[in-house]
Motif scaffolding. Structure first.
Motif, PDB file in Angstrom:
ATOM      1  N   TRP A 115       0.824  -1.222   0.000  1.00  0.00           N
ATOM      2  CA  TRP A 115       0.000   0.000   0.000  1.00  0.00           C
ATOM      3  C   TRP A 115       0.851   1.262   0.000  1.00  0.00           C
ATOM      4  CZ3 TRP A 115      -3.160  -2.199   4.676  1.00  0.00           C
ATOM      5  CH2 TRP A 115      -4.051  -3.172   4.206  1.00  0.00           C
ATOM      6  N   GLN A 116       1.937   1.213   0.737  1.00  0.00           N
ATOM      7  CA  GLN A 116       2.741   2.438   0.876  1.00  0.00           C
ATOM      8  C   GLN A 116       3.960   2.428  -0.039  1.00  0.00           C
ATOM      9  OE1 GLN A 116       3.476   3.686   4.875  1.00  0.00           O
ATOM     10  NE2 GLN A 116       1.412   3.257   5.558  1.00  0.00           N
TER      11      GLN A 116
ATOM     12  N   TRP B 161      -4.271  -0.354  14.427  1.00  0.00           N
ATOM     13  CA  TRP B 161      -4.744  -0.594  13.060  1.00  0.00           C
ATOM     14  C   TRP B 161      -5.351   0.657  12.419  1.00  0.00           C
ATOM     15  CZ3 TRP B 161      -3.518  -4.098   9.695  1.00  0.00           C
ATOM     16  CH2 TRP B 161      -4.279  -4.236   8.532  1.00  0.00           C
ATOM     17  N   ASP B 162      -6.270   1.328  13.121  1.00  0.00           N
ATOM     18  CA  ASP B 162      -6.913   2.517  12.550  1.00  0.00           C
ATOM     19  C   ASP B 162      -5.880   3.591  12.221  1.00  0.00           C
ATOM     20  OD1 ASP B 162      -9.479   1.580  12.474  1.00  0.00           O
ATOM     21  OD2 ASP B 162     -10.055   2.398  14.425  1.00  0.00           O
TER      22      ASP B 162
ATOM     23  N   ILE C 225      -3.983   2.484   9.041  1.00  0.00           N
ATOM     24  CA  ILE C 225      -4.767   2.603   7.810  1.00  0.00           C
ATOM     25  C   ILE C 225      -4.996   4.074   7.464  1.00  0.00           C
ATOM     26  CG2 ILE C 225      -6.998   2.122   6.723  1.00  0.00           C
ATOM     27  CD1 ILE C 225      -5.413  -0.362   6.903  1.00  0.00           C
ATOM     28  N   SER C 226      -5.271   4.901   8.469  1.00  0.00           N
ATOM     29  CA  SER C 226      -5.537   6.309   8.143  1.00  0.00           C
ATOM     30  C   SER C 226      -4.256   6.986   7.663  1.00  0.00           C
ATOM     31  CB  SER C 226      -6.155   7.050   9.325  1.00  0.00           C
ATOM     32  OG  SER C 226      -5.315   7.034  10.430  1.00  0.00           O
TER      33      SER C 226
ATOM     34  N   THR D 273      -2.076   5.480   5.887  1.00  0.00           N
ATOM     35  CA  THR D 273      -1.918   4.995   4.518  1.00  0.00           C
ATOM     36  C   THR D 273      -2.818   5.768   3.548  1.00  0.00           C
ATOM     37  OG1 THR D 273      -1.500   2.820   5.451  1.00  0.00           O
ATOM     38  CG2 THR D 273      -1.967   2.896   3.104  1.00  0.00           C
ATOM     39  N   VAL D 274      -4.011   6.114   4.009  1.00  0.00           N
ATOM     40  CA  VAL D 274      -4.947   6.827   3.142  1.00  0.00           C
ATOM     41  C   VAL D 274      -4.535   8.284   2.977  1.00  0.00           C
ATOM     42  CG1 VAL D 274      -7.295   7.730   3.019  1.00  0.00           C
ATOM     43  CG2 VAL D 274      -6.909   5.323   3.514  1.00  0.00           C
ATOM     44  N   SER D 275      -4.326   8.972   4.080  1.00  0.00           N
ATOM     45  CA  SER D 275      -3.931  10.375   4.002  1.00  0.00           C
ATOM     46  C   SER D 275      -3.278  10.799   5.305  1.00  0.00           C
ATOM     47  CB  SER D 275      -5.144  11.258   3.727  1.00  0.00           C
ATOM     48  OG  SER D 275      -4.854  12.597   4.062  1.00  0.00           O
ATOM     49  N   GLU D 276      -2.009  11.161   5.189  1.00  0.00           N
ATOM     50  CA  GLU D 276      -1.274  11.596   6.360  1.00  0.00           C
ATOM     51  C   GLU D 276      -1.909  12.854   6.958  1.00  0.00           C
ATOM     52  OE1 GLU D 276       3.423  12.031   7.025  1.00  0.00           O
ATOM     53  OE2 GLU D 276       2.803  10.827   5.326  1.00  0.00           O
TER      54      GLU D 276
ATOM     55  N   ILE E  91      -5.202  13.798   6.804  1.00  0.00           N
ATOM     56  CA  ILE E  91      -6.421  13.494   7.547  1.00  0.00           C
ATOM     57  C   ILE E  91      -6.043  12.874   8.894  1.00  0.00           C
ATOM     58  CG2 ILE E  91      -8.453  12.004   7.620  1.00  0.00           C
ATOM     59  CD1 ILE E  91      -8.851  12.442   4.682  1.00  0.00           C
TER      60      ILE E  91
ATOM     61  N   MET F  92      -4.486  11.189  14.846  1.00  0.00           N
ATOM     62  CA  MET F  92      -4.088   9.786  14.779  1.00  0.00           C
ATOM     63  C   MET F  92      -2.561   9.644  14.841  1.00  0.00           C
ATOM     64  SD  MET F  92      -7.075   8.420  14.563  1.00  0.00           S
ATOM     65  CE  MET F  92      -6.956   6.710  14.069  1.00  0.00           C
TER      66      MET F  92
ATOM     67  N   THR G 115     -11.845  -4.785   1.334  1.00  0.00           N
ATOM     68  CA  THR G 115     -11.417  -3.901   2.417  1.00  0.00           C
ATOM     69  C   THR G 115      -9.987  -4.254   2.826  1.00  0.00           C
ATOM     70  OG1 THR G 115     -12.189  -5.391   4.153  1.00  0.00           O
ATOM     71  CG2 THR G 115     -13.774  -3.769   3.356  1.00  0.00           C
ATOM     72  N   PRO G 116      -9.303  -3.326   3.473  1.00  0.00           N
ATOM     73  CA  PRO G 116      -7.919  -3.592   3.897  1.00  0.00           C
ATOM     74  C   PRO G 116      -7.827  -4.790   4.836  1.00  0.00           C
ATOM     75  CG  PRO G 116      -8.547  -1.300   4.392  1.00  0.00           C
ATOM     76  CD  PRO G 116      -9.731  -1.945   3.778  1.00  0.00           C
ATOM     77  N   GLU G 117      -8.846  -4.963   5.694  1.00  0.00           N
ATOM     78  CA  GLU G 117      -8.797  -6.058   6.667  1.00  0.00           C
ATOM     79  C   GLU G 117      -8.825  -7.408   5.974  1.00  0.00           C
ATOM     80  OE1 GLU G 117     -10.911  -3.432   6.858  1.00  0.00           O
ATOM     81  OE2 GLU G 117      -9.662  -2.392   8.335  1.00  0.00           O
TER      82      GLU G 117
ATOM     83  N   PHE H 208      -0.268  19.275  10.853  1.00  0.00           N
ATOM     84  CA  PHE H 208       0.539  18.435   9.959  1.00  0.00           C
ATOM     85  C   PHE H 208       1.922  19.047   9.772  1.00  0.00           C
ATOM     86  CE2 PHE H 208       1.789  17.259   5.551  1.00  0.00           C
ATOM     87  CZ  PHE H 208       1.878  15.894   5.730  1.00  0.00           C
TER      88      PHE H 208
ATOM     89  N   TYR I 298     -11.669  17.294   8.464  1.00  0.00           N
ATOM     90  CA  TYR I 298     -10.833  17.885   7.432  1.00  0.00           C
ATOM     91  C   TYR I 298     -11.108  17.243   6.081  1.00  0.00           C
ATOM     92  CZ  TYR I 298      -6.522  18.975   4.867  1.00  0.00           C
ATOM     93  OH  TYR I 298      -5.617  19.372   3.929  1.00  0.00           O
TER      94      TYR I 298
ATOM     95  N   VAL J 132      -6.960  13.616  -2.348  1.00  0.00           N
ATOM     96  CA  VAL J 132      -6.379  12.467  -1.685  1.00  0.00           C
ATOM     97  C   VAL J 132      -6.151  11.445  -2.770  1.00  0.00           C
ATOM     98  CG1 VAL J 132      -6.770  10.622  -0.029  1.00  0.00           C
ATOM     99  CG2 VAL J 132      -7.654  12.886   0.438  1.00  0.00           C
TER     100      VAL J 132
ATOM    101  N   ASN K 159      -3.896   4.819  -3.220  1.00  0.00           N
ATOM    102  CA  ASN K 159      -3.203   3.827  -4.032  1.00  0.00           C
ATOM    103  C   ASN K 159      -4.163   2.723  -4.477  1.00  0.00           C
ATOM    104  OD1 ASN K 159      -1.408   1.783  -4.923  1.00  0.00           O
ATOM    105  ND2 ASN K 159       0.202   2.715  -3.684  1.00  0.00           N
TER     106      ASN K 159
ATOM    107  N   THR L 179      -3.676  -0.225  -4.931  1.00  0.00           N
ATOM    108  CA  THR L 179      -3.473  -1.508  -4.256  1.00  0.00           C
ATOM    109  C   THR L 179      -4.221  -1.580  -2.930  1.00  0.00           C
ATOM    110  OG1 THR L 179      -1.496  -0.641  -3.209  1.00  0.00           O
ATOM    111  CG2 THR L 179      -1.189  -1.879  -5.240  1.00  0.00           C
ATOM    112  N   LEU L 180      -4.740  -0.446  -2.463  1.00  0.00           N
ATOM    113  CA  LEU L 180      -5.451  -0.443  -1.175  1.00  0.00           C
ATOM    114  C   LEU L 180      -6.944  -0.624  -1.411  1.00  0.00           C
ATOM    115  CD1 LEU L 180      -5.350   0.059   1.931  1.00  0.00           C
ATOM    116  CD2 LEU L 180      -5.737   2.455   1.432  1.00  0.00           C
ATOM    117  N   PRO L 181      -7.488  -1.801  -1.060  1.00  0.00           N
ATOM    118  CA  PRO L 181      -8.922  -2.001  -1.264  1.00  0.00           C
ATOM    119  C   PRO L 181      -9.678  -1.145  -0.254  1.00  0.00           C
ATOM    120  CG  PRO L 181      -7.951  -3.921  -0.191  1.00  0.00           C
ATOM    121  CD  PRO L 181      -6.838  -2.955  -0.431  1.00  0.00           C
ATOM    122  N   MET L 182     -10.587  -0.318  -0.740  1.00  0.00           N
ATOM    123  CA  MET L 182     -11.271   0.611   0.165  1.00  0.00           C
ATOM    124  C   MET L 182     -12.616   0.966  -0.431  1.00  0.00           C
ATOM    125  SD  MET L 182     -10.923   2.458   2.984  1.00  0.00           S
ATOM    126  CE  MET L 182      -9.215   2.405   3.422  1.00  0.00           C
TER     127      MET L 182
ATOM    128  N   LEU M  23     -12.688   5.402   8.729  1.00  0.00           N
ATOM    129  CA  LEU M  23     -11.232   5.484   8.656  1.00  0.00           C
ATOM    130  C   LEU M  23     -10.562   5.713  10.005  1.00  0.00           C
ATOM    131  CD1 LEU M  23      -8.821   5.518   6.702  1.00  0.00           C
ATOM    132  CD2 LEU M  23      -9.050   7.986   6.606  1.00  0.00           C
TER     133      LEU M  23
END
Lengths: 300, 245
Positions: free
Chosen positions: A54-55, A171-172, A175-176, A178-181, A183, A189, A235-237, B54, B72, B77, B80, B82-85, B93
């Motif tokens: 993912w990253q 975990w949360d 994942i968060s 990974t989605v957006s630093e 957010i 977080m 889903t990621p899980e 940030f 926010y 955004v 990726n 590869t990330l199933p979401m 989230l």
């Protein structure tokens, strides 16, 4: 450097000890040990491998894995625990890398390329300079899962459980991040702390991976099961759990194949993971053709 | 006055010996809509990144109300592939959420039918609305929207601003809008802050439009058209400038 190198040392054990295996004699054959170790490793490597995918940390992970030999060399030189030596050096390299790629004018890719291959080269040179230590470098490069001992398995399961517990707990946040630093940062977080945590967990798994598949193939066993699981996860899980299961299947299949065809176990495990990945790809393409994944359905 | 949610006090951010932000003051209170405008490269996004914690401030101080809950919506955004979401998973989230509440928020923003779609399949505008719905889920004290009107047509944009005003009324939250559409900003905001590395002007929309620096930045035509934009006063001025009731 050790003072008077009069005797030769044979290193067979992560823990650096030469304990006789105390476990029951029934289970005490090399195949059972290899299976138990490989499956335990895969369960932990699944979710961590997902974060590598993912990253986009594949090259980063490669650099950490390659630096493992440097850890081996240092541990042998200073007569330290090999697993701890490898963990320490991997972590050190990863942290240095974070700083260097922030500041130097070189692109992250080039920095990684230089560090990745030079740590491997320096490690190889150092180990071969240590004439008083008789080690088979191939075991570190390609793993030695058939020689795993029960005491190593205990260390692996203890360390692995700890890693899984931390993953569960954070975990949360992971994942968060990974989605957006941003957010993650706005919603408290702690993305910076979490990123460091991820690097520490990766260093642990890389250190364990050395015995299972070896330095060269470490990243393969992290990313191939994850990539295979991606194809049927929403889903990621689910992807994390799928990666664990596919990793475990790869270990079982790879070890069986290794015995059957008399091939080296580490590469056989990776080849088996690759086969599962390709089967998954074909399967999801076929499912897609029959309307399974024909995009989203939206009421008009 | 209502309570201060966040404040920048003489904040500076430096990058490669250059000030991206210099001596910036900004206050957002509960129930207030603050619009931030300014030229590209004027530091709008940098200011937001300092507000959300940030980016650290290299000078000055950042005040934040204790236990402040920020929703926010970033400008973009990239998730990726590869990330199933799925959309529903994205709504959870940063913590568990009630599915009924998720559906409510998604339907408010007209994206309920996308709830099980992978986020990578959404269009820019859909994804923006999903992110907006997500930010509202935690009933934030402060809502920060970075260029929320991107990719919207004029009626769509107008609806968005109505929605933002409704949400402000319902949650009594502060809102920071980073925006480039001067027209909307001048018509709807309580306070406008024009940022060009420093705060070039701040105040009510009508005050801003006649500000010298604002006129220089955006050109006399734009400034004039906005100065003429209808706005309500609770008082009148006599010809000599005195306030008459």
């Amino acid at each position: 450097m050790p003072s008077t190198p009069t005797t030769t040392t044979t290193v067979t054990d992560w823990t650096g000890r030469f304990l006789p295996d105390g476990a029951g004699e029934v289970m005490d054959d090399f195949l059972s040990r290899a299976l138990v170790a490989g499956i335990g490793f895969s369960l932990v490597a699944g979710p961590l491998g997902c974060f590598v995918v993912w990253q986009r940390l594949a090259y980063f992970g490669d650099t950490m894995a390659h630096s493992a030999l440097l850890g081996v060399a240092l541990a042998l030189a200073f007569e330290l625990n090999i697993l701890l030596g490898v963990f320490g050096v991997c972590l050190g390299i990863a942290l240095v890398l974070g700083r260097v790629s922030d500041r130097s004018g070189l692109s992250g890719d080039t920095t990684l390329g230089i560090l990745s291959h030079s740590t491997l080269a320096v490690g190889l040179v150092l180990v071969s300079l240590m004439y008083w230590v008789r080690v088979d470098i191939l075991h570190f490069l390609f793993g030695n899962i058939l020689a795993v001992t029960w005491s190593e398995i205990i260390v692996l399961y203890a360390g692995g459980s700890l890693v899984l517990a931390v993953l569960w707990w954070k975990w949360d946040a992971l994942i968060s991040l990974t989605v957006s630093e941003q957010i993650a940062s706005a919603e408290n977080m702690g993305p910076v702390r979490t990123r460091y945590l991820l690097v520490v967990l990766l260093a642990v798994i890389v250190a364990f991976a050395m015995k299972i598949v070896g330095i060269i193939l470490t990243v393969a066993l992290l990313i191939i099961p994850a990539a295979a699981a991606r194809q049927f996860s929403a889903t990621p899980e689910r992807m994390a759990a799928g990666a664990s299961i596919i990793g475990a299947l790869s270990v079982v299949g790879g070890l069986m194949g290794s015995l059957e065809f008399d091939t080296p176990p580490g590469p056989s495990i990776v080849v088996n993971a690759l086969i599962l990945f390709i089967l998954g790809m074909i399967g999801s393409r076929l499912a897609g053709r029959h309307g399974g994944r024909s995009g989203r359905s939206r009421p008009k | 006055m209502s309570r201060v949610l966040v404040g920048l006090r003489s904040v500076g951010v430096q990058r490669d010996h250059r000030w991206l932000l210099h001596e910036v003051d900004l206050t957002i209170r509960a129930g207030e809509i603050v619009s931030m405008i300014g030229p590209n490269g004027g530091g709008k996004t940098t200011a937001v990144q300092v507000l959300i914690g940030f980016l650290p401030a290299d000078a000055g101080t950042v005040e934040r109300a204790e236990g402040l809950n920020i929703g926010y919506v970033p400008q973009q955004v990239h998730i990726n592939a590869t990330l199933p979401m799925t959309v529903r998973r994205l709504m959870k989230l940063t913590g568990p959420q009630d599915d009924g509440k998720i559906d409510e928020r998604l339907s408010e923003l007209g994206v309920l039918d996308l709830s099980e779609s992978p986020v990578q399949q959404l269009s820019g505008g859909e994804f923006q609305r999903v992110l907006f719905a997500r930010a509202l889920l935690k009933d934030p004290d402060l809502l920060i929207l970075d260029e929320p009107s991107q990719g919207l047509d004029i009626p769509g944009e107008s609806r968005l601003y109505d929605q933002i005003a409704d949400i402000r009324d319902r949650l009594d939250c502060g809102v920071l809008l980073v925006c480039h559409n001067l027209h909307m900003v001048m018509a709807r905001a309580d306070t406008v802050v024009c940022l060009n590395r420093h705060v070039c002007c701040a105040g009510r929309p009508a005050q801003i439009a006649s500000n010298e620096e604002f006129v220089r930045l955006f050109g006399p035509d734009i400034a004039k058209s906005h100065a003429l934009y209808p706005h309500h006063h609770d008082h009148r001025h006599r010809l000599d400038g005195e306030v008459s009731s």
